[in-house]
Design a protein around this motif. Structure first.
Motif, PDB file in Angstrom:
ATOM      1  N   PHE A  96      -6.593  10.592 -15.880  1.00  0.00           N
ATOM      2  CA  PHE A  96      -7.716  10.304 -16.769  1.00  0.00           C
ATOM      3  C   PHE A  96      -7.357  10.659 -18.351  1.00  0.00           C
ATOM      4  CE2 PHE A  96     -11.478  10.848 -20.068  1.00  0.00           C
ATOM      5  CZ  PHE A  96     -11.511   9.636 -20.152  1.00  0.00           C
ATOM      6  N   ASP A  97      -7.091  11.894 -18.546  1.00  0.00           N
ATOM      7  CA  ASP A  97      -7.015  12.800 -19.295  1.00  0.00           C
ATOM      8  C   ASP A  97      -5.399  12.235 -19.607  1.00  0.00           C
ATOM      9  OD1 ASP A  97      -8.975  14.086 -18.946  1.00  0.00           O
ATOM     10  OD2 ASP A  97      -8.693  16.771 -18.174  1.00  0.00           O
ATOM     11  N   GLU A  98      -4.769  11.888 -19.308  1.00  0.00           N
ATOM     12  CA  GLU A  98      -3.289  11.968 -18.916  1.00  0.00           C
ATOM     13  C   GLU A  98      -3.113  10.502 -19.664  1.00  0.00           C
ATOM     14  OE1 GLU A  98       0.316  10.646 -19.312  1.00  0.00           O
ATOM     15  OE2 GLU A  98       0.078  10.027 -17.406  1.00  0.00           O
ATOM     16  N   VAL A  99      -4.092   9.506 -19.074  1.00  0.00           N
ATOM     17  CA  VAL A  99      -3.896   8.496 -20.010  1.00  0.00           C
ATOM     18  C   VAL A  99      -4.633   8.464 -21.252  1.00  0.00           C
ATOM     19  CG1 VAL A  99      -5.406   6.312 -19.826  1.00  0.00           C
ATOM     20  CG2 VAL A  99      -4.245   7.022 -17.629  1.00  0.00           C
ATOM     21  N   THR A 100      -5.896   9.171 -21.849  1.00  0.00           N
ATOM     22  CA  THR A 100      -6.299   9.210 -22.881  1.00  0.00           C
ATOM     23  C   THR A 100      -5.679  10.206 -23.670  1.00  0.00           C
ATOM     24  OG1 THR A 100      -7.934  10.825 -22.028  1.00  0.00           O
ATOM     25  CG2 THR A 100      -8.622   7.794 -22.280  1.00  0.00           C
ATOM     26  N   LYS A 101      -4.985  10.947 -23.636  1.00  0.00           N
ATOM     27  CA  LYS A 101      -4.191  12.019 -24.385  1.00  0.00           C
ATOM     28  C   LYS A 101      -4.007  11.885 -25.406  1.00  0.00           C
ATOM     29  CE  LYS A 101       0.587  13.007 -23.655  1.00  0.00           C
ATOM     30  NZ  LYS A 101       0.287  10.676 -23.421  1.00  0.00           N
ATOM     31  N   PHE A 134       0.815  -1.523  -0.156  1.00  0.00           N
ATOM     32  CA  PHE A 134       0.086  -0.224  -0.246  1.00  0.00           C
ATOM     33  C   PHE A 134       0.665   1.565  -0.126  1.00  0.00           C
ATOM     34  CE2 PHE A 134      -3.722  -2.672   2.641  1.00  0.00           C
ATOM     35  CZ  PHE A 134      -3.624  -3.337   1.146  1.00  0.00           C
ATOM     36  N   THR A 135       1.682   1.698  -1.490  1.00  0.00           N
ATOM     37  CA  THR A 135       2.667   2.017  -0.777  1.00  0.00           C
ATOM     38  C   THR A 135       2.445   3.627  -2.406  1.00  0.00           C
ATOM     39  OG1 THR A 135       4.257   0.935  -2.378  1.00  0.00           O
ATOM     40  CG2 THR A 135       4.249   0.605   0.216  1.00  0.00           C
ATOM     41  N   LYS A 136       2.692   4.267  -2.539  1.00  0.00           N
ATOM     42  CA  LYS A 136       2.698   5.103  -3.804  1.00  0.00           C
ATOM     43  C   LYS A 136       3.452   4.671  -4.814  1.00  0.00           C
ATOM     44  CE  LYS A 136       2.572   9.696  -5.681  1.00  0.00           C
ATOM     45  NZ  LYS A 136       2.472   9.163  -6.105  1.00  0.00           N
ATOM     46  N   SER A 137       4.579   3.906  -4.552  1.00  0.00           N
ATOM     47  CA  SER A 137       5.845   3.331  -5.436  1.00  0.00           C
ATOM     48  C   SER A 137       4.693   2.162  -5.854  1.00  0.00           C
ATOM     49  CB  SER A 137       6.769   3.096  -5.203  1.00  0.00           C
ATOM     50  OG  SER A 137       6.970   1.466  -5.509  1.00  0.00           O
ATOM     51  N   THR A 138       3.667   1.200  -5.315  1.00  0.00           N
ATOM     52  CA  THR A 138       3.267   0.431  -5.801  1.00  0.00           C
ATOM     53  C   THR A 138       2.017   0.817  -6.447  1.00  0.00           C
ATOM     54  OG1 THR A 138       3.270  -0.686  -4.130  1.00  0.00           O
ATOM     55  CG2 THR A 138       1.580  -1.207  -5.720  1.00  0.00           C
ATOM     56  N   LEU A 139       1.235   2.128  -6.163  1.00  0.00           N
ATOM     57  CA  LEU A 139      -0.136   3.469  -6.937  1.00  0.00           C
ATOM     58  C   LEU A 139       0.212   3.498  -8.186  1.00  0.00           C
ATOM     59  CD1 LEU A 139      -2.345   4.390  -6.929  1.00  0.00           C
ATOM     60  CD2 LEU A 139      -1.971   6.082  -5.654  1.00  0.00           C
ATOM     61  N   ASP A 140       1.848   4.390  -8.562  1.00  0.00           N
ATOM     62  CA  ASP A 140       2.119   4.181  -9.823  1.00  0.00           C
ATOM     63  C   ASP A 140       2.838   3.195 -10.640  1.00  0.00           C
ATOM     64  OD1 ASP A 140       2.969   7.176  -8.680  1.00  0.00           O
ATOM     65  OD2 ASP A 140       4.147   7.127  -7.537  1.00  0.00           O
ATOM     66  N   ARG A 141       3.152   2.182 -10.453  1.00  0.00           N
ATOM     67  CA  ARG A 141       3.403   0.825 -11.834  1.00  0.00           C
ATOM     68  C   ARG A 141       1.930   0.923 -11.366  1.00  0.00           C
ATOM     69  NH1 ARG A 141       8.522  -2.025  -8.721  1.00  0.00           N
ATOM     70  NH2 ARG A 141      10.133  -0.446  -8.556  1.00  0.00           N
ATOM     71  N   ILE A 142       1.067   0.698 -10.748  1.00  0.00           N
ATOM     72  CA  ILE A 142      -0.247  -0.439 -11.217  1.00  0.00           C
ATOM     73  C   ILE A 142      -0.897   1.837 -12.309  1.00  0.00           C
ATOM     74  CG2 ILE A 142      -3.018  -0.124 -10.627  1.00  0.00           C
ATOM     75  CD1 ILE A 142      -1.265  -1.208  -7.858  1.00  0.00           C
ATOM     76  N   LEU A 143      -1.414   2.202 -11.790  1.00  0.00           N
ATOM     77  CA  LEU A 143      -1.344   3.665 -12.903  1.00  0.00           C
ATOM     78  C   LEU A 143      -0.633   3.361 -13.808  1.00  0.00           C
ATOM     79  CD1 LEU A 143      -2.298   6.717 -10.504  1.00  0.00           C
ATOM     80  CD2 LEU A 143      -3.758   5.197 -11.260  1.00  0.00           C
ATOM     81  N   ASN A 144       0.329   3.305 -14.090  1.00  0.00           N
ATOM     82  CA  ASN A 144       1.411   3.062 -15.440  1.00  0.00           C
ATOM     83  C   ASN A 144       1.138   1.819 -16.152  1.00  0.00           C
ATOM     84  OD1 ASN A 144       3.467   3.705 -17.215  1.00  0.00           O
ATOM     85  ND2 ASN A 144       4.861   2.760 -16.094  1.00  0.00           N
ATOM     86  N   GLN A 145       0.526   0.900 -15.410  1.00  0.00           N
ATOM     87  CA  GLN A 145       0.060  -0.401 -16.363  1.00  0.00           C
ATOM     88  C   GLN A 145      -0.667  -0.116 -17.168  1.00  0.00           C
ATOM     89  OE1 GLN A 145       2.112  -3.892 -16.375  1.00  0.00           O
ATOM     90  NE2 GLN A 145       3.237  -2.290 -16.159  1.00  0.00           N
ATOM     91  N   THR A 146      -1.803   0.561 -16.349  1.00  0.00           N
ATOM     92  CA  THR A 146      -3.505   0.668 -16.909  1.00  0.00           C
ATOM     93  C   THR A 146      -3.449   2.019 -17.697  1.00  0.00           C
ATOM     94  OG1 THR A 146      -4.798   1.102 -14.613  1.00  0.00           O
ATOM     95  CG2 THR A 146      -5.790   1.931 -16.087  1.00  0.00           C
ATOM     96  N   ARG A 147      -1.988   3.178 -17.775  1.00  0.00           N
ATOM     97  CA  ARG A 147      -1.764   3.697 -18.882  1.00  0.00           C
ATOM     98  C   ARG A 147      -1.248   2.978 -20.304  1.00  0.00           C
ATOM     99  NH1 ARG A 147       2.555   6.208 -20.920  1.00  0.00           N
ATOM    100  NH2 ARG A 147       3.659   5.432 -18.349  1.00  0.00           N
ATOM    101  N   LEU A 148      -0.238   2.190 -19.849  1.00  0.00           N
ATOM    102  CA  LEU A 148       0.036   1.216 -21.299  1.00  0.00           C
ATOM    103  C   LEU A 148      -0.709   0.559 -21.609  1.00  0.00           C
ATOM    104  CD1 LEU A 148       3.443   0.136 -19.395  1.00  0.00           C
ATOM    105  CD2 LEU A 148       3.489   1.886 -21.236  1.00  0.00           C
ATOM    106  N   LEU A 149      -1.700  -0.481 -21.086  1.00  0.00           N
ATOM    107  CA  LEU A 149      -2.723  -1.208 -21.589  1.00  0.00           C
ATOM    108  C   LEU A 149      -3.523  -0.242 -22.535  1.00  0.00           C
ATOM    109  CD1 LEU A 149      -3.583  -4.156 -20.954  1.00  0.00           C
ATOM    110  CD2 LEU A 149      -5.232  -2.677 -19.548  1.00  0.00           C
ATOM    111  N   PHE A 150      -3.975   1.224 -22.171  1.00  0.00           N
ATOM    112  CA  PHE A 150      -4.816   1.740 -22.502  1.00  0.00           C
ATOM    113  C   PHE A 150      -3.864   2.632 -24.290  1.00  0.00           C
ATOM    114  CE2 PHE A 150      -7.050   5.625 -24.219  1.00  0.00           C
ATOM    115  CZ  PHE A 150      -8.073   5.130 -24.027  1.00  0.00           C
ATOM    116  N   GLN A 151      -2.546   2.487 -23.649  1.00  0.00           N
ATOM    117  CA  GLN A 151      -2.127   2.873 -25.281  1.00  0.00           C
ATOM    118  C   GLN A 151      -1.144   2.149 -25.888  1.00  0.00           C
ATOM    119  OE1 GLN A 151       0.617   6.445 -23.174  1.00  0.00           O
ATOM    120  NE2 GLN A 151      -1.176   7.833 -22.769  1.00  0.00           N
TER     121      GLN A 151
END
Ligand SMILES: Nc1ncnc2c1ncn2[C@@H]1O[C@H](COP(=O)(O)OP(=O)(O)OP(=O)(O)O)[C@@H](O)[C@H]1O
Ligand SMILES: [Mg+2]
Length: 277
Positions: A263-268, A180-197
């Motif tokens: 959201f804007d960043e992921v879908t930019k 439950f850390t900032k680094s895990t959160l960042d990695r998950i968000l990064n995966q979500t972004r890569l998944l989309f893009q």
């Protein structure tokens, strides 16, 4: 051994001639809420006969809609998996044909151009649902997203790589406070972004129950509901995914990014032209 383990082993290793001798009854081919109905037993047996798996060795999870088991590869399976650096044990996910929610499945299948024409028969839709998870995992692995590599799909059975160490599956984010850390959160968000893009997919059921915590990175699992970014509701599902993750980490006391900005960043770079991807 859990009762379910016992049951599944019994069914798989029961007298092989069971269904050959038995007069076919229509209910044998109907969907049932057991993990393993007669059709599934047959398919497992076929996978065994073809040397894809040699034995089912344990249960990882037994939920409402699926049973997830550990299995040893057979010789054919080993050959096939070598090319993808996958070793025994692997994961066998069996979808319970009786408890899947059809309305829910149709919502994620309709609008996906990979499945624009399909039979509305119950069995066919279930198989499509499983095939959809296979395709989504395949697409994600090609884009180098952290997901289990899929191996094979057969009707309601999906074989995939085990995410774990020494035959033990990695834990879910939900039950891993050290993550439950900032680094895990960042990695998950990064995966979500890569998944989309990169993979042009939206997970559509992203939650602490569908993320495993590996030694160095988080992995996304459970992708049958995932949709292409061209799906008419893809952006709605993406918003929901981001909300789930942000609210989970925020409840754990972390400072989380602004949802709208994220959201804007992921879908930019997303535009109408991407709808054909
Ligand atoms: N490849 C894998 N490696 C390790 N563990 C896995 C893997 N796939 C699934 N699991 C485990 O099995 C559990 C259930 O898998 P999954 O989330 O894919 O199924 P589900 O559709 O949510 O099942 P249900 O609806 O029955 O809960 C996961 O929570 C995870 O603990
Ligand atoms: Mg799940």
């Amino acid at each position: 051994m859990k009762p379910d383990d016992k049951k599944i082993m019994d069914i798989i290793y029961r007298n092989e001639d069971h269904w050959r001798k038995k007069k076919k009854r229509s209910e044998d081919y109907q969907t049932t809420d057991a993990v393993i109905d007669l059709n599934t037993t047959k398919e497992l047996k076929r996978l065994q006969d073809r040397g894809f798996i040699s034995s089912i060795t344990g249960t990882i999870a037994s939920g409402k809609e699926s049973g997830v088991f550990l299995a040893e590869l057979g010789s054919e399976g080993e050959q096939h998996c070598k090319a993808f650096s996958i070793e025994s044990p692997i994961v066998v996910k069996i979808f319970r044909t009786g408890t899947l929610n059809f309305k829910q499945m149709i919502r994620y299948i309709n609008g996906d151009r990979r499945f624009h024409k399909y039979s509305k028969k119950t069995r066919r839709i279930i198989n499509l649902w499983v095939e959809k998870e296979y395709k989504n995992l395949h697409r994600s692995s090609l884009a180098e997203i952290n997901v289990p590599k899929p191996i094979l799909v057969k009707k309601n059975i999906l074989l995939m790589e085990l995410l774990g160490k020494k035959g033990k599956p990695y834990p879910l984010l939900r039950y891993t406070p050290s993550a439950f850390t900032k680094s895990t959160l960042d990695r998950i968000l990064n995966q979500t972004r890569l998944l989309f893009q990169q993979a042009n997919l939206v997970h559509a059921d992203l939650s602490p129950f569908n993320i495993l915590i590996g030694e160095e990175k988080p992995y996304l699992i459970d992708m049958s509901q995932s949709v292409l970014t061209s799906h008419p509701r893809a952006l709605e599902f993406l918003k929901r995914d981001l909300t789930n993750i942000l609210s989970f980490f925020s409840k754990k006391g972390l400072e989380v990014p602004d949802k709208k900005e994220l959201f804007d960043e992921v879908t930019k770079d997303f535009s109408d032209k991407n709808l054909f991807l």
